[in-house]
Scaffold this motif. Structure first.
Motif, PDB file in Angstrom:
ATOM      1  N   ASP A  26       0.614  -1.273  -0.128  1.00 30.25           N
ATOM      2  CA  ASP A  26       0.048   0.078   0.122  1.00 30.25           C
ATOM      3  C   ASP A  26       1.043   1.073   0.125  1.00 30.25           C
ATOM      4  O   ASP A  26       2.157   1.220   0.504  1.00 30.25           O
ATOM      5  CB  ASP A  26      -0.938   0.064   1.276  1.00 30.25           C
ATOM      6  CG  ASP A  26      -2.169   1.024   1.203  1.00 30.25           C
ATOM      7  OD1 ASP A  26      -2.300   1.472   0.014  1.00 30.25           O
ATOM      8  OD2 ASP A  26      -2.669   1.166   2.170  1.00 30.25           O
ATOM      9  N   VAL A  27       0.352   2.433  -0.718  1.00 32.39           N
ATOM     10  CA  VAL A  27       0.960   3.609  -0.341  1.00 32.39           C
ATOM     11  C   VAL A  27      -0.081   4.613  -0.014  1.00 32.39           C
ATOM     12  O   VAL A  27      -1.098   4.572  -0.435  1.00 32.39           O
ATOM     13  CB  VAL A  27       1.445   4.233  -1.868  1.00 32.39           C
ATOM     14  CG1 VAL A  27       1.929   5.461  -1.741  1.00 32.39           C
ATOM     15  CG2 VAL A  27       2.597   3.224  -2.449  1.00 32.39           C
ATOM     16  N   GLU A  28       0.132   5.434   1.036  1.00 34.85           N
ATOM     17  CA  GLU A  28      -0.585   6.508   1.789  1.00 34.85           C
ATOM     18  C   GLU A  28       0.190   7.801   1.846  1.00 34.85           C
ATOM     19  O   GLU A  28       1.184   7.936   1.800  1.00 34.85           O
ATOM     20  CB  GLU A  28      -0.950   6.179   3.004  1.00 34.85           C
ATOM     21  CG  GLU A  28      -1.719   4.837   3.459  1.00 34.85           C
ATOM     22  CD  GLU A  28      -1.964   4.672   4.967  1.00 34.85           C
ATOM     23  OE1 GLU A  28      -2.712   4.068   5.459  1.00 34.85           O
ATOM     24  OE2 GLU A  28      -1.156   5.446   5.588  1.00 34.85           O
ATOM     25  N   TYR A  29      -0.775   8.606   1.336  1.00 34.08           N
ATOM     26  CA  TYR A  29      -0.127  10.398   1.466  1.00 34.08           C
ATOM     27  C   TYR A  29      -1.267  10.830   2.326  1.00 34.08           C
ATOM     28  O   TYR A  29      -2.167  11.256   1.515  1.00 34.08           O
ATOM     29  CB  TYR A  29      -0.175  10.767   0.082  1.00 34.08           C
ATOM     30  CG  TYR A  29       0.658  12.237   0.104  1.00 34.08           C
ATOM     31  CD1 TYR A  29       1.664  12.446   0.745  1.00 34.08           C
ATOM     32  CD2 TYR A  29       0.018  13.202  -0.489  1.00 34.08           C
ATOM     33  CE1 TYR A  29       2.562  13.702   0.630  1.00 34.08           C
ATOM     34  CE2 TYR A  29       0.470  14.387  -0.402  1.00 34.08           C
ATOM     35  CZ  TYR A  29       1.851  14.816   0.073  1.00 34.08           C
ATOM     36  OH  TYR A  29       2.591  15.827   0.333  1.00 34.08           O
ATOM     37  N   VAL A  30      -0.646  11.385   3.478  1.00 28.76           N
ATOM     38  CA  VAL A  30      -1.841  11.862   4.492  1.00 28.76           C
ATOM     39  C   VAL A  30      -1.224  12.986   5.315  1.00 28.76           C
ATOM     40  O   VAL A  30      -0.188  12.966   5.546  1.00 28.76           O
ATOM     41  CB  VAL A  30      -2.377  10.678   5.359  1.00 28.76           C
ATOM     42  CG1 VAL A  30      -3.211   9.727   4.698  1.00 28.76           C
ATOM     43  CG2 VAL A  30      -0.995   9.909   6.289  1.00 28.76           C
ATOM     44  N   LYS A  31      -2.066  13.864   5.810  1.00 29.39           N
ATOM     45  CA  LYS A  31      -1.825  15.007   6.198  1.00 29.39           C
ATOM     46  C   LYS A  31      -2.334  14.631   8.083  1.00 29.39           C
ATOM     47  O   LYS A  31      -3.598  14.364   8.184  1.00 29.39           O
ATOM     48  CB  LYS A  31      -2.539  16.085   6.094  1.00 29.39           C
ATOM     49  CG  LYS A  31      -1.842  17.457   6.743  1.00 29.39           C
ATOM     50  CD  LYS A  31      -2.201  18.674   6.038  1.00 29.39           C
ATOM     51  CE  LYS A  31      -1.334  19.904   6.884  1.00 29.39           C
ATOM     52  NZ  LYS A  31      -1.828  21.306   6.258  1.00 29.39           N
ATOM     53  N   GLU A  32      -1.347  14.653   8.745  1.00 23.36           N
ATOM     54  CA  GLU A  32      -1.499  14.444  10.144  1.00 23.36           C
ATOM     55  C   GLU A  32      -1.175  15.651  11.008  1.00 23.36           C
ATOM     56  O   GLU A  32       0.106  16.025  11.076  1.00 23.36           O
ATOM     57  CB  GLU A  32      -0.798  13.265  10.825  1.00 23.36           C
ATOM     58  CG  GLU A  32      -1.598  11.911  10.139  1.00 23.36           C
ATOM     59  CD  GLU A  32      -0.778  10.679  10.556  1.00 23.36           C
ATOM     60  OE1 GLU A  32       0.061  10.793  11.582  1.00 23.36           O
ATOM     61  OE2 GLU A  32      -1.401   9.694  10.052  1.00 23.36           O
ATOM     62  N   GLY A  33      -2.002  16.526  11.576  1.00 28.04           N
ATOM     63  CA  GLY A  33      -1.505  17.704  12.108  1.00 28.04           C
ATOM     64  C   GLY A  33      -1.085  18.674  11.173  1.00 28.04           C
ATOM     65  O   GLY A  33      -1.668  18.957  10.060  1.00 28.04           O
ATOM     66  N   LYS A  34       0.177  19.245  11.178  1.00 32.08           N
ATOM     67  CA  LYS A  34       0.694  20.044  10.298  1.00 32.08           C
ATOM     68  C   LYS A  34       1.507  19.217   9.396  1.00 32.08           C
ATOM     69  O   LYS A  34       1.988  20.086   8.285  1.00 32.08           O
ATOM     70  CB  LYS A  34       1.470  21.007  10.984  1.00 32.08           C
ATOM     71  CG  LYS A  34       0.797  22.246  11.891  1.00 32.08           C
ATOM     72  CD  LYS A  34       1.470  23.316  12.376  1.00 32.08           C
ATOM     73  CE  LYS A  34       2.162  22.807  13.801  1.00 32.08           C
ATOM     74  NZ  LYS A  34       2.888  23.749  14.490  1.00 32.08           N
ATOM     75  N   ASN A  35       1.773  18.139   9.430  1.00 33.10           N
ATOM     76  CA  ASN A  35       2.706  17.484   8.829  1.00 33.10           C
ATOM     77  C   ASN A  35       2.240  16.497   7.569  1.00 33.10           C
ATOM     78  O   ASN A  35       0.979  15.840   8.117  1.00 33.10           O
ATOM     79  CB  ASN A  35       3.643  16.703   9.595  1.00 33.10           C
ATOM     80  CG  ASN A  35       4.442  17.377  10.702  1.00 33.10           C
ATOM     81  OD1 ASN A  35       5.068  18.549  10.395  1.00 33.10           O
ATOM     82  ND2 ASN A  35       4.594  16.989  11.845  1.00 33.10           N
ATOM     83  N   ALA A  73       6.588  19.865   2.257  1.00 36.22           N
ATOM     84  CA  ALA A  73       7.580  19.239   3.005  1.00 36.22           C
ATOM     85  C   ALA A  73       6.838  17.655   3.482  1.00 36.22           C
ATOM     86  O   ALA A  73       5.821  18.026   3.741  1.00 36.22           O
ATOM     87  CB  ALA A  73       8.159  19.751   4.175  1.00 36.22           C
ATOM     88  N   TYR A  74       7.569  16.891   3.598  1.00 36.90           N
ATOM     89  CA  TYR A  74       6.867  15.471   3.974  1.00 36.90           C
ATOM     90  C   TYR A  74       7.894  14.790   4.634  1.00 36.90           C
ATOM     91  O   TYR A  74       9.065  14.745   4.387  1.00 36.90           O
ATOM     92  CB  TYR A  74       6.087  14.947   2.931  1.00 36.90           C
ATOM     93  CG  TYR A  74       6.974  14.612   1.631  1.00 36.90           C
ATOM     94  CD1 TYR A  74       7.471  13.200   1.878  1.00 36.90           C
ATOM     95  CD2 TYR A  74       7.490  15.371   0.625  1.00 36.90           C
ATOM     96  CE1 TYR A  74       8.271  12.673   0.884  1.00 36.90           C
ATOM     97  CE2 TYR A  74       8.404  14.781  -0.035  1.00 36.90           C
ATOM     98  CZ  TYR A  74       8.795  13.534  -0.268  1.00 36.90           C
ATOM     99  OH  TYR A  74       9.685  12.887  -1.134  1.00 36.90           O
ATOM    100  N   PHE A  75       7.396  13.522   5.379  1.00 34.62           N
ATOM    101  CA  PHE A  75       8.143  12.587   6.046  1.00 34.62           C
ATOM    102  C   PHE A  75       7.799  11.213   4.995  1.00 34.62           C
ATOM    103  O   PHE A  75       6.467  11.065   4.939  1.00 34.62           O
ATOM    104  CB  PHE A  75       7.679  12.337   7.379  1.00 34.62           C
ATOM    105  CG  PHE A  75       8.057  13.527   8.061  1.00 34.62           C
ATOM    106  CD1 PHE A  75       9.284  13.768   8.819  1.00 34.62           C
ATOM    107  CD2 PHE A  75       7.052  14.430   8.530  1.00 34.62           C
ATOM    108  CE1 PHE A  75       9.614  14.851   9.562  1.00 34.62           C
ATOM    109  CE2 PHE A  75       7.359  15.461   9.426  1.00 34.62           C
ATOM    110  CZ  PHE A  75       8.706  15.606   9.914  1.00 34.62           C
ATOM    111  N   LEU A  76       8.866  10.672   4.638  1.00 37.32           N
ATOM    112  CA  LEU A  76       8.853   9.382   3.967  1.00 37.32           C
ATOM    113  C   LEU A  76       9.017   8.223   5.014  1.00 37.32           C
ATOM    114  O   LEU A  76      10.026   8.276   5.781  1.00 37.32           O
ATOM    115  CB  LEU A  76       9.823   9.250   2.877  1.00 37.32           C
ATOM    116  CG  LEU A  76       9.917   7.987   2.196  1.00 37.32           C
ATOM    117  CD1 LEU A  76       8.724   7.508   1.589  1.00 37.32           C
ATOM    118  CD2 LEU A  76      11.196   7.810   1.109  1.00 37.32           C
ATOM    119  N   GLU A  77       8.052   7.563   4.981  1.00 37.52           N
ATOM    120  CA  GLU A  77       7.987   6.097   5.967  1.00 37.52           C
ATOM    121  C   GLU A  77       8.208   5.003   5.271  1.00 37.52           C
ATOM    122  O   GLU A  77       6.903   4.740   4.279  1.00 37.52           O
ATOM    123  CB  GLU A  77       7.017   6.178   7.040  1.00 37.52           C
ATOM    124  CG  GLU A  77       7.047   7.425   8.080  1.00 37.52           C
ATOM    125  CD  GLU A  77       6.052   7.385   9.122  1.00 37.52           C
ATOM    126  OE1 GLU A  77       5.009   6.578   8.769  1.00 37.52           O
ATOM    127  OE2 GLU A  77       5.991   8.287   9.979  1.00 37.52           O
TER     128      GLU A  77
END
Length: 156
Positions: A26-35, A73-77
């Motif tokens: 799976d791939v998700e691109y989500v906003k959590e809070g400000k990130n 800006a984003y975080f890759l996990e």
């Protein structure tokens, strides 16, 4: 925009995973809070380890920097989907026979929109799930196109 980011990420990560004999779950691109988070879930028979996740993350990060599909800006996990792995494709259902599953439907079947039980079969695009009502075992046949969400479920 979110679907474009997901599609581009899938296209970039698939060759990396193929070279390592890994599967894209799976791939998700989500906003959590400000990130913003770009999450890529990978797996293989027997599970993936942190080294494999790190290698895929590093290679995918380079590809994303080249193509630059995400402006903010984003975080890759990159991680394993865990024990409650989502079931998205017909192949996922076929390969998870005899597993405990949770299925949520678009519309009710036999008055229910959610089922949890053992996936007994998947053929002709229909999942057969055995579930319990009190002490009685029952079966329901669920057409693939009526499934809104599905995942493996932990049985206690």
């Amino acid at each position: 925009m979110s679907s474009q980011v997901i599609q581009t990420t899938e296209e970039l990560v698939k060759p990396i995973l193929t070279n390592k004999n890994l599967e894209l779950v799976d791939v998700e691109y989500v906003k959590e809070g400000k990130n913003w988070f770009l999450r890529v879930y990978i797996d293989k028979a027997g599970g993936v380890d942190i080294t494999e996740c790190g290698e895929v993350s590093e290679q995918l990060s380079e590809k994303l920097d080249e193509v630059d599909p995400i402006k903010e800006a984003y975080f890759l996990e990159v991680s394993s989907p865990g024990v409650e792995r989502p079931l998205k494709t017909k192949e996922d259902f076929a390969s998870n026979k005899d597993q405990n599953v949770y299925i949520k439907l678009y519309e009710p079947i036999d008055g229910e929109k959610e089922y949890q039980g053992i996936l007994k079969a998947f053929s002709n695009d229909v999942a057969t799930v055995e579930y319990k009502v009190k002490t009685q075992k029952k079966q329901v046949e669920i057409p693939f196109e009526k499934i809104a969400k599905a995942r493996r479920a932990v049985s206690l």
